[in-house]
Design a protein around this motif. Sequence first.
Motif, PDB file in Angstrom:
ATOM      1  N   LEU A  97      94.938  16.967-110.707  1.00  0.00           N
ATOM      2  CA  LEU A  97      95.967  16.158-111.168  1.00  0.00           C
ATOM      3  C   LEU A  97      96.960  17.020-111.970  1.00  0.00           C
ATOM      4  N   ASP A  98      96.303  17.769-112.758  1.00  0.00           N
ATOM      5  CA  ASP A  98      97.323  18.769-113.574  1.00  0.00           C
ATOM      6  C   ASP A  98      98.299  19.725-112.579  1.00  0.00           C
ATOM      7  N   LYS A  99      97.471  20.232-111.412  1.00  0.00           N
ATOM      8  CA  LYS A  99      98.226  20.986-110.574  1.00  0.00           C
ATOM      9  C   LYS A  99      99.344  20.261-110.000  1.00  0.00           C
ATOM     10  N   ASN A 100      99.292  18.928-109.800  1.00  0.00           N
ATOM     11  CA  ASN A 100     100.291  17.990-109.228  1.00  0.00           C
ATOM     12  C   ASN A 100     101.169  17.203-110.509  1.00  0.00           C
ATOM     13  N   ASN A 101     101.223  17.824-111.511  1.00  0.00           N
ATOM     14  CA  ASN A 101     102.070  17.297-112.573  1.00  0.00           C
ATOM     15  C   ASN A 101     101.902  15.917-112.906  1.00  0.00           C
ATOM     16  N   ILE A 102     100.710  15.386-112.879  1.00  0.00           N
ATOM     17  CA  ILE A 102     100.457  13.931-112.970  1.00  0.00           C
ATOM     18  C   ILE A 102     100.631  13.669-114.544  1.00  0.00           C
ATOM     19  N   THR A 103     100.952  12.486-115.071  1.00  0.00           N
ATOM     20  CA  THR A 103     100.989  12.269-116.555  1.00  0.00           C
ATOM     21  C   THR A 103      99.705  12.040-117.224  1.00  0.00           C
ATOM     22  N   GLU A 104      99.663  12.297-118.269  1.00  0.00           N
ATOM     23  CA  GLU A 104      98.309  12.042-119.155  1.00  0.00           C
ATOM     24  C   GLU A 104      97.978  10.533-119.033  1.00  0.00           C
ATOM     25  N   ASP A 105      98.904   9.730-118.969  1.00  0.00           N
ATOM     26  CA  ASP A 105      98.663   8.319-118.955  1.00  0.00           C
ATOM     27  C   ASP A 105      97.826   7.957-117.536  1.00  0.00           C
ATOM     28  N   ALA A 106      98.482   8.370-116.515  1.00  0.00           N
ATOM     29  CA  ALA A 106      97.909   8.405-115.293  1.00  0.00           C
ATOM     30  C   ALA A 106      96.419   8.963-114.934  1.00  0.00           C
ATOM     31  N   LYS A 107      96.533  10.142-115.558  1.00  0.00           N
ATOM     32  CA  LYS A 107      95.052  10.826-115.453  1.00  0.00           C
ATOM     33  C   LYS A 107      94.025  10.081-116.282  1.00  0.00           C
ATOM     34  N   LYS A 108      94.440   9.410-117.278  1.00  0.00           N
ATOM     35  CA  LYS A 108      93.643   8.585-118.077  1.00  0.00           C
ATOM     36  C   LYS A 108      93.100   7.442-116.913  1.00  0.00           C
ATOM     37  N   ASP A 109      93.904   6.683-116.425  1.00  0.00           N
ATOM     38  CA  ASP A 109      93.751   5.702-115.454  1.00  0.00           C
ATOM     39  C   ASP A 109      92.604   6.229-114.209  1.00  0.00           C
ATOM     40  N   VAL A 110      92.898   7.344-113.910  1.00  0.00           N
ATOM     41  CA  VAL A 110      91.995   7.921-112.760  1.00  0.00           C
ATOM     42  C   VAL A 110      90.814   8.279-113.332  1.00  0.00           C
ATOM     43  N   LEU A 111      90.596   8.923-114.570  1.00  0.00           N
ATOM     44  CA  LEU A 111      89.429   9.038-115.223  1.00  0.00           C
ATOM     45  C   LEU A 111      88.540   7.628-115.468  1.00  0.00           C
ATOM     46  N   ALA A 112      89.262   6.482-115.735  1.00  0.00           N
ATOM     47  CA  ALA A 112      88.559   5.436-115.747  1.00  0.00           C
ATOM     48  C   ALA A 112      88.011   4.824-114.425  1.00  0.00           C
ATOM     49  N   ILE A 113      88.791   5.126-113.421  1.00  0.00           N
ATOM     50  CA  ILE A 113      88.197   4.671-112.364  1.00  0.00           C
ATOM     51  C   ILE A 113      87.237   5.494-111.854  1.00  0.00           C
ATOM     52  N   LEU A 114      87.301   6.797-112.098  1.00  0.00           N
ATOM     53  CA  LEU A 114      86.153   7.848-111.679  1.00  0.00           C
ATOM     54  C   LEU A 114      84.848   7.403-112.423  1.00  0.00           C
ATOM     55  N   TRP A 115      84.961   7.241-113.726  1.00  0.00           N
ATOM     56  CA  TRP A 115      83.758   6.891-114.669  1.00  0.00           C
ATOM     57  C   TRP A 115      83.205   5.454-114.131  1.00  0.00           C
ATOM     58  N   SER A 116      83.831   4.484-113.817  1.00  0.00           N
ATOM     59  CA  SER A 116      83.650   3.056-113.177  1.00  0.00           C
ATOM     60  C   SER A 116      82.604   3.157-111.849  1.00  0.00           C
ATOM     61  N   LEU A 117      82.867   4.484-111.160  1.00  0.00           N
ATOM     62  CA  LEU A 117      82.061   4.486-110.033  1.00  0.00           C
ATOM     63  C   LEU A 117      80.810   5.307-110.173  1.00  0.00           C
ATOM     64  N   LYS A 118      80.646   6.027-111.432  1.00  0.00           N
ATOM     65  CA  LYS A 118      79.700   7.059-111.548  1.00  0.00           C
ATOM     66  C   LYS A 118      78.256   6.211-111.311  1.00  0.00           C
ATOM     67  N   GLY A 119      77.748   5.007-111.727  1.00  0.00           N
ATOM     68  CA  GLY A 119      76.784   4.458-111.296  1.00  0.00           C
ATOM     69  C   GLY A 119      76.252   4.300-109.904  1.00  0.00           C
ATOM     70  N   MET A 120      77.429   4.314-108.953  1.00  0.00           N
ATOM     71  CA  MET A 120      77.431   4.150-107.432  1.00  0.00           C
ATOM     72  C   MET A 120      77.088   5.499-107.063  1.00  0.00           C
ATOM     73  N   ILE A 121      77.156   6.646-107.719  1.00  0.00           N
ATOM     74  CA  ILE A 121      77.373   7.816-107.230  1.00  0.00           C
ATOM     75  C   ILE A 121      76.195   8.763-107.502  1.00  0.00           C
ATOM     76  N   ILE A 122      76.092   8.619-108.677  1.00  0.00           N
ATOM     77  CA  ILE A 122      74.790   9.624-109.367  1.00  0.00           C
ATOM     78  C   ILE A 122      73.523   9.037-109.087  1.00  0.00           C
ATOM     79  N   SER A 123      72.528   9.904-108.549  1.00  0.00           N
ATOM     80  CA  SER A 123      71.058   9.780-108.244  1.00  0.00           C
ATOM     81  C   SER A 123      70.849   8.777-107.172  1.00  0.00           C
ATOM     82  N   GLN A 124      71.951   8.647-106.097  1.00  0.00           N
ATOM     83  CA  GLN A 124      71.664   7.681-104.993  1.00  0.00           C
ATOM     84  C   GLN A 124      70.828   8.507-103.958  1.00  0.00           C
TER      85      GLN A 124
END
Length: 124
Positions: A97-124
Amino acid sequence: MNTTLFERLGGEAGISSIVDDTVDAHMENPAISARFLPYKDQPERLATIKKHTIDFFMMGSGGPANYSGRDMITAHTGMNINPTEYMHAIDDILLALDKNNITEDAKKDVLAILWSLKGMIISQ
Protein backbone atom coordinates in the motif's frame (compact mmCIF):
# COMPACT_ATOMS: atom_id res chain seq x y z
CA MET A 1 -18.90 13.34 -1.54
CA ASN A 2 -17.37 10.19 -0.05
CA THR A 3 -15.38 7.87 -2.24
CA THR A 4 -15.37 4.11 -1.88
CA LEU A 5 -12.34 2.23 -0.65
CA PHE A 6 -12.22 0.74 -4.15
CA GLU A 7 -11.73 4.22 -5.58
CA ARG A 8 -9.20 5.19 -2.91
CA LEU A 9 -7.16 2.08 -3.75
CA GLY A 10 -6.99 3.17 -7.38
CA GLY A 11 -9.76 1.03 -8.83
CA GLU A 12 -9.04 -2.24 -10.56
CA ALA A 13 -5.63 -1.11 -11.82
CA GLY A 14 -4.58 0.07 -8.36
CA ILE A 15 -5.76 -3.09 -6.63
CA SER A 16 -4.04 -5.23 -9.27
CA SER A 17 -0.77 -3.39 -8.65
CA ILE A 18 -1.17 -3.76 -4.87
CA VAL A 19 -1.78 -7.52 -5.24
CA ASP A 20 1.25 -7.92 -7.53
CA ASP A 21 3.45 -6.00 -5.10
CA THR A 22 2.09 -7.98 -2.15
CA VAL A 23 2.79 -11.34 -3.78
CA ASP A 24 6.31 -10.18 -4.65
CA ALA A 25 6.83 -9.11 -1.03
CA HIS A 26 5.51 -12.44 0.25
CA MET A 27 7.99 -14.27 -1.96
CA GLU A 28 10.83 -12.17 -0.56
CA ASN A 29 9.73 -12.36 3.09
CA PRO A 30 11.75 -15.16 4.75
CA ALA A 31 9.04 -15.68 7.37
CA ILE A 32 6.41 -16.70 4.79
CA SER A 33 8.18 -17.14 1.45
CA ALA A 34 8.08 -20.95 1.68
CA ARG A 35 4.30 -20.74 1.26
CA PHE A 36 4.57 -18.65 -1.92
CA LEU A 37 7.78 -19.58 -3.75
CA PRO A 38 6.38 -22.88 -5.14
CA TYR A 39 3.93 -20.81 -7.19
CA LYS A 40 6.81 -19.40 -9.24
CA ASP A 41 6.87 -22.79 -10.97
CA GLN A 42 3.07 -22.76 -11.35
CA PRO A 43 2.34 -19.53 -13.25
CA GLU A 44 -1.23 -20.53 -14.13
CA ARG A 45 -2.04 -21.30 -10.49
CA LEU A 46 -0.39 -18.05 -9.35
CA ALA A 47 -2.42 -16.10 -11.92
CA THR A 48 -5.62 -17.71 -10.60
CA ILE A 49 -4.73 -16.86 -6.99
CA LYS A 50 -3.96 -13.26 -7.96
CA LYS A 51 -7.23 -12.99 -9.91
CA HIS A 52 -9.24 -14.28 -6.95
CA THR A 53 -7.41 -11.91 -4.61
CA ILE A 54 -8.02 -8.93 -6.90
CA ASP A 55 -11.71 -9.81 -7.24
CA PHE A 56 -12.03 -10.36 -3.48
CA PHE A 57 -10.57 -6.94 -2.68
CA MET A 58 -12.49 -5.22 -5.46
CA MET A 59 -15.78 -6.61 -4.21
CA GLY A 60 -14.93 -6.04 -0.54
CA SER A 61 -13.91 -2.45 -1.18
CA GLY A 62 -17.03 -1.45 -3.09
CA GLY A 63 -15.90 -2.15 -6.61
CA PRO A 64 -17.55 -3.96 -9.49
CA ALA A 65 -16.35 -7.53 -9.13
CA ASN A 66 -17.80 -10.97 -8.88
CA TYR A 67 -15.63 -13.00 -6.53
CA SER A 68 -15.90 -16.66 -7.50
CA GLY A 69 -13.17 -18.09 -5.27
CA ARG A 70 -13.60 -20.18 -2.18
CA ASP A 71 -14.59 -18.66 1.14
CA MET A 72 -11.71 -17.75 3.47
CA ILE A 73 -12.06 -20.76 5.75
CA THR A 74 -12.17 -23.26 2.89
CA ALA A 75 -9.30 -21.54 1.07
CA HIS A 76 -7.05 -21.67 4.14
CA THR A 77 -8.06 -25.02 5.66
CA GLY A 78 -5.04 -27.26 6.09
CA MET A 79 -2.54 -24.42 5.79
CA ASN A 80 -2.15 -24.03 9.57
CA ILE A 81 -1.18 -20.37 9.26
CA ASN A 82 -0.01 -19.11 12.63
CA PRO A 83 -0.52 -15.59 14.04
CA THR A 84 3.09 -14.58 13.35
CA GLU A 85 2.81 -15.56 9.70
CA TYR A 86 -0.46 -13.65 9.43
CA MET A 87 1.20 -10.54 10.82
CA HIS A 88 4.04 -10.88 8.31
CA ALA A 89 1.47 -11.11 5.51
CA ILE A 90 -0.26 -7.98 6.80
CA ASP A 91 3.09 -6.18 6.99
CA ASP A 92 3.74 -7.08 3.34
CA ILE A 93 0.31 -5.76 2.35
CA LEU A 94 0.94 -2.49 4.19
CA LEU A 95 4.30 -2.17 2.40
CA ALA A 96 2.54 -2.68 -0.94
CA LEU A 97 0.00 0.00 0.00
CA ASP A 98 2.87 2.38 0.81
CA LYS A 99 4.58 1.53 -2.48
CA ASN A 100 1.35 2.43 -4.28
CA ASN A 101 0.96 5.74 -2.40
CA ILE A 102 -2.27 4.76 -0.66
CA THR A 103 -3.49 7.27 1.94
CA GLU A 104 -3.34 6.57 5.67
CA ASP A 105 -7.14 6.51 5.91
CA ALA A 106 -7.41 3.92 3.14
CA LYS A 107 -4.63 1.86 4.77
CA LYS A 108 -6.58 1.88 8.03
CA ASP A 109 -9.66 0.63 6.19
CA VAL A 110 -7.67 -2.17 4.55
CA LEU A 111 -6.15 -3.10 7.90
CA ALA A 112 -9.63 -3.29 9.43
CA ILE A 113 -10.71 -5.69 6.67
CA LEU A 114 -7.59 -7.82 7.12
CA TRP A 115 -8.11 -7.93 10.88
CA SER A 116 -11.74 -9.01 10.38
CA LEU A 117 -10.54 -11.98 8.31
CA LYS A 118 -7.98 -13.15 10.89
CA GLY A 119 -10.19 -15.77 12.54
CA MET A 120 -11.05 -17.29 9.15
CA ILE A 121 -7.39 -17.69 8.18
CA ILE A 122 -5.29 -18.42 11.27
CA SER A 123 -4.99 -22.06 12.40
CA GLN A 124 -7.36 -23.45 9.78
